[in-house]
Design an enzyme around this catalytic site. Structure first.
Site, short mmCIF file in Angstrom:
data_model
loop_
_atom_site.label_atom_id
_atom_site.label_comp_id
_atom_site.label_asym_id
_atom_site.label_seq_id
_atom_site.Cartn_x
_atom_site.Cartn_y
_atom_site.Cartn_z
CB SER A 75 -1.01 -0.02 1.23
OG SER A 75 -0.16 -0.06 2.30
CG ASP A 237 -4.73 4.21 8.23
OD1 ASP A 237 -3.80 5.07 8.36
OD2 ASP A 237 -4.78 3.28 7.62
CG HIS A 240 -1.91 2.94 5.08
ND1 HIS A 240 -2.85 2.36 5.77
CD2 HIS A 240 -1.32 2.07 4.53
CE1 HIS A 240 -2.71 1.16 5.54
NE2 HIS A 240 -1.89 0.78 4.81
#
Length: 346
Positions: A75, A237, A240
Site C-alpha cells: 500500500s 488511520d 498509512h
C-alpha cells in the site's frame, strides 16, 4: 545475540531457506501474533476503493527515449489513503525523474494494498513484459504485521530481485520501515515491532545488495519529521502516510532511483566522506542504514574485488534530497508509444 550476528543469521537463514528463531525470537513471535491482531483492529479494514492508479506517461514535451519504471510492493507503493493521483508516490517519483533527467517517463504501478513479500513473484511476472529500465519496490510492513518469519520474507524478496536483475532491470528497494513509530501500535508490541522491522530491514538490505540491487532505508518512517508531526504525515488511520507523508517518501526515493538509472549529476558520483559516506563490509553498512533514514547501499569494488574477508563491499551513501517536485497526473499516450502490456492472464 548482537545486532551484527542477528543480521548475518537472518541473511543466512534466508539464503538456505531456514526459518528458525532463537528462543527469545520465538517468544517475541508469539507476542507479536496476539498484539498484531489488536493493532490491525485499531487500524481497521482497508478501504474498498483502490488508490488512484499512477500508471501512465510523465514529462510532457521532454525528449525520448522514455525511461520505463515499474513500481512494485504494498500500500505504501500504491499510495493508499490519498484521493488524487498527483499525491501518490508513483506520480511524485515519475514526475521527479522526468524533471531531473529531462526525459519522458513511463511508470506502471503493479503495487497491491496488503501485499507481502510472497506476492512479489506475481507482480514481477506482470512487470517484466513491459521491459522496465528500473523497478522500485516497497515491501515488508505487512510481513511484520502478519508475523511472517523474517527469513521467509527476505528469501522471497531476494528471489524477486534476482529475477529482475537477470532480466537486466535496475532494482531499488525501500526497506521495511520502523513500525515502532506507528501510533496504533502500543507497548509491548511497539518494542517488538521495532526490533522485528529493523532486523527485517537489515536482512532485506543484505539480500538485495547480494543480488545486485540497491536499497534505501526508510527507517523511522522517513525521519524525525514523522514523530514530530504524525497528524500531518500519517493518514486518518494513523498507519498509512498522508499526502505530505508520501511526498516525503518520494523525496527519499528520488535520488536513489536516479542513481539506479545512472542519471545522477557528476558531483553525486563519488563517495563524499564529509557526508558520512564510505565503503564498508555489507553487514556493518546494513546495520548503519537501518538506523538512518535515506541511507543508500549498493555493491562496489575495492582493489578490483567485490568481496573482502568480512563479506561484500558496499558503498554507503547519503544522497542529497532533490528540490520538491509537484506531482502531475499521468498523460494519455499514443498507441505507437504505449509499452507492451502484461499478459491478460497474469
Amino acid at each position: 545475540m548482537g545486532k551484527a550476528a542477528a543480521a548475518r543469521k537472518l541473511a543466512g537463514a534466508a539464503a538456505f531457506g531456514g526459518g528458525g528463531l532463537t528462543a527469545l525470537g520465538g517468544a517475541l513471535y508469539g507476542v507479536m501474533r496476539v498484539e498484531a491482531k489488536l493493532a490491525r483492529k485499531t487500524i481497521g479494514n482497508p478501504r474498498e476503493e483502490p488508490p488512484p492508479d499512477a500508471t501512465g506517461w510523465y514529462g510532457r514535451g521532454r525528449p525520448g527515449p522514455a525511461i520505463k519504471v515499474a513500481l512494485l510492493g504494498d500500500s505504501s507503493a500504491a499510495g493508499y489513503g490519498v484521493e488524487r493521483v498527483e499525491e501518490t508516490p508513483g506520480a511524485l517519483l515519475a514526475s521527479g525523474v522526468a524533471e531531473r533527467a529531462d526525459r519522458r517517463v513511463y511508470l506502471r504501478s503493479f503495487a497491491v494494498v496488503g501485499a507481502k513479500s510472497s506476492d512479489l513473484d506475481e507482480q514481477i511476472s506482470r512487470a517484466l513484459p513491459i521491459e522496465p529500465d528500473a523497478a522500485v519496490i516497497l515491501i515488508g510492513a505487512n510481513d511484520v504485521t502478519h508475523t511472517v518469519l523474517p527469513a521467509h520474507s527476505v528469501r522471497d524478496l531476494a528471489e524477486g530481485v534476482r529475477r529482475l536483475r537477470e532480466a537486466g532491470v535496475a532494482v531499488l528497494v525501500g526497506t521495511c520501515p520502523d513500525l515502532g513509530t506507528i501510533k496504533p501500535i502500543a507497548p509491548p508490541l511497539k518494542q517488538v515491532a521495532r526490533a522485528w522491522s529493523r532486523r527485517l530491514a537489515a536482512g532485506q538490505t543484505i539480500a538485495v545488495v547480494e543480488e545486485g540491487g540497491r536499497t534505501v532505508s526508510l527507517a523511522s518512517i522517513l525521519g524525525p519529521e514523522f514523530a514530530a508531526a504524525p497528524a500531518l504525515l500519517f493518514g486518518p488511520d494513523q498507519f498509512h502516510p498522508s499526502a505530505q507523508g508520501y511526498r516525503s517518501l518520494a523525496s527519499v526515493l528520488l535520488p536513489s532511483t536516479l542513481a539506479a538509472l545512472d542519471l545522477l549529476a557528476v558531483d553525486e558520483v563519488e563517495v563524499e566522506p564529509y557526508r558520512g559516506e564510505g565503503v564498508l563490509p555489507i553487514t556493518a553498512a546494513a546495520l548503519q542504514a537501518v538506523n538512518t533514514p535515506g541511507t543508500e547501499l549498493g555493491g562496489t569494488e575495492v582493489a578490483g574485488n567485490r568481496r573482502g574477508v568480512r563479506g561484500l563491499w558496499v558503498e554507503l551513501r547519503h544522497r542529497r534530497r532533490q528540490p520538491a517536485t509537484d506531482g502531475t497526473a499521468p498523460e494519455e499516450a499514443d498507441e505507437a508509444e504505449e509499452p507492451r502490456s502484461a499478459p491478460a492472464d497474469a
